[in-house]
Design a protein around this motif. Structure first.
Motif, short mmCIF file in Angstrom:
data_model
loop_
_atom_site.label_atom_id
_atom_site.label_comp_id
_atom_site.label_asym_id
_atom_site.label_seq_id
_atom_site.Cartn_x
_atom_site.Cartn_y
_atom_site.Cartn_z
N CYS A 125 20.14 -7.27 5.53
CA CYS A 125 20.62 -7.86 6.78
C CYS A 125 19.68 -7.51 7.93
CB CYS A 125 22.01 -7.35 7.12
SG CYS A 125 23.27 -7.94 5.98
N ASP A 126 19.18 -6.28 7.91
CA ASP A 126 18.34 -5.82 9.00
C ASP A 126 17.37 -4.78 8.46
OD1 ASP A 126 17.49 -5.52 11.68
OD2 ASP A 126 18.71 -3.70 11.87
N GLN A 127 16.16 -4.77 9.00
CA GLN A 127 15.20 -3.73 8.62
C GLN A 127 14.40 -3.35 9.84
OE1 GLN A 127 12.79 -6.15 5.80
NE2 GLN A 127 11.02 -5.26 6.85
N ASP A 128 14.02 -2.10 9.91
CA ASP A 128 13.22 -1.62 11.03
C ASP A 128 12.16 -0.70 10.49
OD1 ASP A 128 12.46 -1.17 13.70
OD2 ASP A 128 13.59 0.72 13.71
N PRO A 129 10.92 -0.99 10.65
CA PRO A 129 10.27 -2.12 11.30
C PRO A 129 10.13 -3.31 10.35
CG PRO A 129 8.60 -0.57 10.61
CD PRO A 129 9.94 0.02 10.24
N GLY A 136 0.78 -1.24 0.00
CA GLY A 136 0.00 0.00 0.00
C GLY A 136 0.81 1.27 0.00
N PHE A 137 2.14 1.18 0.09
CA PHE A 137 2.96 2.38 0.01
C PHE A 137 2.93 2.89 -1.43
CE2 PHE A 137 4.54 0.48 3.86
CZ PHE A 137 4.85 1.56 4.66
N ASP A 183 5.72 6.72 7.26
CA ASP A 183 6.96 6.31 7.96
C ASP A 183 8.01 5.83 6.96
OD1 ASP A 183 5.76 6.91 10.32
OD2 ASP A 183 5.88 4.89 11.18
N LYS A 184 9.28 5.94 7.37
CA LYS A 184 10.41 5.43 6.58
C LYS A 184 10.85 4.10 7.17
CE LYS A 184 12.53 8.42 3.60
NZ LYS A 184 12.74 8.13 2.23
N ILE A 185 11.19 3.16 6.31
CA ILE A 185 11.69 1.87 6.74
C ILE A 185 13.21 1.91 6.58
CG2 ILE A 185 11.76 -0.60 6.22
CD1 ILE A 185 8.70 1.31 5.34
N SER A 186 13.94 1.70 7.67
CA SER A 186 15.40 1.71 7.65
C SER A 186 15.87 0.31 7.28
CB SER A 186 15.93 2.12 9.01
OG SER A 186 17.34 2.06 9.02
N SER A 231 14.99 3.59 3.44
CA SER A 231 16.27 4.26 3.57
C SER A 231 17.33 3.16 3.65
CB SER A 231 16.28 5.12 4.84
OG SER A 231 17.58 5.65 5.05
N PHE A 232 18.01 2.89 2.52
CA PHE A 232 19.01 1.83 2.45
C PHE A 232 20.37 2.37 2.86
CE2 PHE A 232 15.76 0.29 -0.46
CZ PHE A 232 15.71 -1.06 -0.17
N HIS A 233 21.14 1.55 3.62
CA HIS A 233 22.50 1.92 4.00
C HIS A 233 23.35 0.66 4.10
CE1 HIS A 233 20.17 1.41 7.72
NE2 HIS A 233 21.28 0.90 8.25
#
Length: 185
Positions: A158-162, A129-130, A171-174, A138-140
């Protein structure tokens, strides 16, 4: 242009001498004033010749078809006066405050995409739905090398939040990533 070479006169007939002008020049040469007059006269003659050729080549107005001219426009102005009497102003009552609930922001479920490529996360976010899955992330680089993340299909999450959580669409997903073939820290 070659000049003819003078020939010797026939016996008994001498060549006539060119007449001399008053300034010591032979009679066949032109002075500066005469050259200027002839030069200007030549330019005028050339202009007249070009103008005559142009007049012959270009079509005249007589050969063009007549154009239709529109009829003159007549404008009639009518003026009317209308008088309106408004009723006296009525005091408006303020609307009664009603209990309203603030609109809850729209939310979407963020799937856990750990171990998959970054482009798959972007597509999953669009499906959830985004409006734009890429702008929602936000990729790093988490390898410690500080690389810029460009081609998402070459990067492993490797990791994502949330993850596995419903979040507002604003919201942004890190997302922490490394290149495929590298180990997550």
């Amino acid at each position: 242009m070659t000049m003819p070479t003078p020939q010797a006169p026939a016996p008994g007939f001498p060549l006539p001498a060119p007449p001399e002008s008053g300034d010591g020049k032979p009679g066949g040469q032109l002075n500066a004033k005469q050259k200027t007059v002839l030069g200007c006269g030549g330019m005028v003659a050339l202009f007249l010749i070009v103008t005559m050729i142009a007049a012959v080549v270009s079509p005249s107005k007589a050969t063009k078809p007549a154009e239709a001219k529109p009829a003159p426009t007549v404008t009639v102005t009518v003026t009317a006066t209308v008088t309106v009497t408004a009723p006296p102003p009525v005091e408006a009552k303020a609307p009664e405050p009603s209990p309203t609930q603030e609109a809850a922001p729209q939310t979407a479920q963020v799937p856990d995409m750990t171990g998959k490529s970054g482009d798959l996360l972007v597509e999953a976010l669009k499906t959830a739905g985004f409006a734009d899955g890429y702008k929602a992330t936000s990729f790093h680089d988490v390898s410690g090398q500080g690389r810029t993340v460009l081609l998402l299909k070459n990067w492993k999450i490797c990791d994502q939040d949330p993850k596995n959580k419903a979040v507002p669409l604003t919201d942004k997903i890190s997302v922490g990533v490394v290149k495929f073939g590298e180990s997550c820290p």
